[in-house]
Design a protein around this motif. Structure first.
Motif, PDB file in Angstrom:
ATOM      1  N   PRO A   1       1.064  -0.943   0.211  1.00 27.32           N
ATOM      2  CA  PRO A   1      -0.053  -0.284  -0.222  1.00 27.32           C
ATOM      3  C   PRO A   1       0.731   1.911   0.443  1.00 27.32           C
ATOM      4  CG  PRO A   1      -0.625  -1.584   1.944  1.00 27.32           C
ATOM      5  CD  PRO A   1       0.167  -1.715   1.235  1.00 27.32           C
ATOM      6  N   PHE A   2       0.381   2.067  -0.345  1.00 30.14           N
ATOM      7  CA  PHE A   2       1.234   3.875  -0.782  1.00 30.14           C
ATOM      8  C   PHE A   2       2.276   3.600  -1.621  1.00 30.14           C
ATOM      9  CE2 PHE A   2      -2.387   4.396   2.008  1.00 30.14           C
ATOM     10  CZ  PHE A   2      -3.433   6.091   1.335  1.00 30.14           C
ATOM     11  N   VAL A   3       2.350   3.404  -2.697  1.00 31.43           N
ATOM     12  CA  VAL A   3       3.698   3.240  -3.059  1.00 31.43           C
ATOM     13  C   VAL A   3       3.156   4.859  -4.380  1.00 31.43           C
ATOM     14  CG1 VAL A   3       4.312   1.053  -2.567  1.00 31.43           C
ATOM     15  CG2 VAL A   3       3.585   0.967  -4.221  1.00 31.43           C
ATOM     16  N   GLY A   4       4.192   3.899  -5.099  1.00 31.06           N
ATOM     17  CA  GLY A   4       4.125   5.749  -5.996  1.00 31.06           C
ATOM     18  C   GLY A   4       3.944   7.138  -5.633  1.00 31.06           C
ATOM     19  N   ARG A   5       3.561   8.082  -6.386  1.00 30.57           N
ATOM     20  CA  ARG A   5       4.199   9.375  -6.077  1.00 30.57           C
ATOM     21  C   ARG A   5       3.343   9.253  -4.703  1.00 30.57           C
ATOM     22  NH1 ARG A   5       1.716  12.678 -10.766  1.00 30.57           N
ATOM     23  NH2 ARG A   5       2.800  14.529  -8.849  1.00 30.57           N
ATOM     24  N   ALA A   6       1.485   8.368  -4.148  1.00 27.54           N
ATOM     25  CA  ALA A   6       0.905   8.903  -3.721  1.00 27.54           C
ATOM     26  C   ALA A   6       2.109   8.799  -2.116  1.00 27.54           C
ATOM     27  CB  ALA A   6      -0.071   9.172  -3.520  1.00 27.54           C
ATOM     28  N   GLY A   7       2.803   7.402  -2.738  1.00 23.15           N
ATOM     29  CA  GLY A   7       3.329   7.111  -1.223  1.00 23.15           C
ATOM     30  C   GLY A   7       4.672   7.353  -0.919  1.00 23.15           C
TER      31      GLY A   7
ATOM     32  N   TYR B   1      -4.011  14.473  -2.841  1.00 21.23           N
ATOM     33  CA  TYR B   1      -4.786  15.878  -2.659  1.00 21.23           C
ATOM     34  C   TYR B   1      -3.473  17.082  -2.875  1.00 21.23           C
ATOM     35  CZ  TYR B   1      -7.466  19.492  -0.939  1.00 21.23           C
ATOM     36  OH  TYR B   1      -7.661  21.181  -1.017  1.00 21.23           O
ATOM     37  N   LEU B   2      -2.523  16.681  -2.182  1.00 19.98           N
ATOM     38  CA  LEU B   2      -1.536  17.571  -2.379  1.00 19.98           C
ATOM     39  C   LEU B   2      -0.788  17.280  -3.484  1.00 19.98           C
ATOM     40  CD1 LEU B   2       0.076  16.336   1.838  1.00 19.98           C
ATOM     41  CD2 LEU B   2      -1.602  18.273   0.793  1.00 19.98           C
ATOM     42  N   LEU B   3      -0.775  16.085  -4.087  1.00 22.27           N
ATOM     43  CA  LEU B   3      -0.270  16.317  -5.480  1.00 22.27           C
ATOM     44  C   LEU B   3      -1.272  16.877  -6.560  1.00 22.27           C
ATOM     45  CD1 LEU B   3       0.605  11.937  -5.753  1.00 22.27           C
ATOM     46  CD2 LEU B   3       2.003  14.125  -5.351  1.00 22.27           C
TER      47      LEU B   3
ATOM     48  N   LYS C   1      -0.418  22.161   2.822  1.00 18.81           N
ATOM     49  CA  LYS C   1      -0.328  21.212   3.189  1.00 18.81           C
ATOM     50  C   LYS C   1      -0.346  21.274   4.697  1.00 18.81           C
ATOM     51  CE  LYS C   1       3.361  21.000  -0.202  1.00 18.81           C
ATOM     52  NZ  LYS C   1       5.108  21.219  -0.927  1.00 18.81           N
ATOM     53  N   ARG C   2      -0.809  22.776   4.607  1.00 21.47           N
ATOM     54  CA  ARG C   2      -0.619  23.264   6.162  1.00 21.47           C
ATOM     55  C   ARG C   2      -1.933  22.933   7.106  1.00 21.47           C
ATOM     56  NH1 ARG C   2       1.844  24.447  10.732  1.00 21.47           N
ATOM     57  NH2 ARG C   2       1.298  24.889  12.601  1.00 21.47           N
TER      58      ARG C   2
END
Length: 299
Positions: A149-155, A259-261, A269-270
């Motif tokens: 779980p959570f690899v790639g850009r989101a990871g 979402y931050l991507l 981000k804050r």
């Protein structure tokens, strides 16, 4: 020790659960037997001989709904926020129990019968002996390829958040509610969020995963994970900023790393970082002044 009707019935229920059966209503005869056991248990005694003469489990029926006038014995009711189906975990270490759940998830009948999820199972990663558990919605393309779980850009974005907290992936436990990538026609790298039906089918696995890990804190990453875990409807913006409760475990809802991507502004981000600061404070982790000032507007 000879088997009792109680133990035989529990074994019978366990066998149904392991086959993926999630609902079963009771006949009047079965409910009368359960009532006898329930009353005897509350009184600290044993059921009368007439109620336990036969070792045959009370019959179940799967068509007509069960009468509603008698409450189920407490041991057969789920905890608050837990789905109706239950799983009997084996004796042994935490690793033994997680390996059992991993095997169970691979062939979990309620999920597989939907025919809307792909075949590669992605279970979890990280340290099960942790205070902090992070839960997302479902694997995507890169998670399916790497079976983590959570690899790639989101990871990678999640890794950055953890590093800012003074943590790493091997210091926390990371999982998803749905263990299979939701399918799409002619699917390549495109992904979709799991449906409510897919989440409901998979909830027993993640709930028992939480029971095994017993974290001091859960971070729900994204609205789908938050709604699935907490059973509350709402957006991330309406659910974040405070702690929720899941069977006594505090849950902090924040935005999914993806979402931050898409919205990589210091202001967004804050918001995520404020959620992380709240988690760190609740877990009594050290926080430096530099950390407290991350993503604040510069004067």
């Amino acid at each position: 020790m000879s088997a009792t009707p109680n133990s035989l019935f529990r074994h019978y229920l366990d066998s149904l659960i392991q086959q993926g059966t999630t609902r079963a209503s009771l006949t009047d005869e079965a409910r009368n037997v359960l009532r006898t056991w329930y009353v005897a248990a509350r009184q600290g005694g044993r059921p009368a001989a007439s109620a336990s003469a036969s070792p045959k489990p009370p019959p179940l029926q799967t068509s007509a709904p069960a009468p509603a006038e008698m409450p189920e014995p407490p041991e057969l009711l789920p905890q608050s926020g837990e789905p109706a189906s239950s799983i009997t975990l084996p004796e042994g270490t935490m690793e033994d129990k997680l390996q059992y759940l991993r095997h169970l998830a691979q062939n979990w009948k309620p999920a597989r019968e939907l025919n809307s999820l792909r075949d590669t199972m992605v279970f979890a990663t990280g340290n099960p002996h942790t205070k902090l558990m992070l839960i997302g919605e479902a694997p995507g393309y890169y998670e399916e390829v790497q079976q983590e779980p959570f690899v790639g850009r989101a990871g990678e974005k999640l890794n950055q958040i953890l590093r800012a907290m003074g943590l790493s992936r091997d210091m926390v436990y990371i999982s998803n509610i749905v263990k299979f990538r939701p399918a799409l026609p002619n699917q390549r790298t495109n992904n979709r969020a799991p449906t409510p039906e897919e989440i409901e089918a998979c909830l027993p696995i993640i709930m028992h995963e939480i029971r095994v890990i017993q974290p001091k804190m859960i971070i729900a990453l994204g609205g789908t994970a938050a709604v699935g875990l907490l059973g509350e409807q709402g957006s991330v913006s309406s659910m974040r900023g405070r702690f929720h409760d899941l069977n006594g475990i505090p849950v902090r809802v924040t935005y999914h790393p993806s979402y931050l991507l898409r919205s990589d502004s210091p202001r967004e981000k804050r918001k995520v970082w404020e959620d992380m600061l709240a988690v760190m404070e609740r877990l009594e982790m050290p926080i430096s002044e530099k950390q407290r000032g991350y993503f604040l507007p510069r004067e």
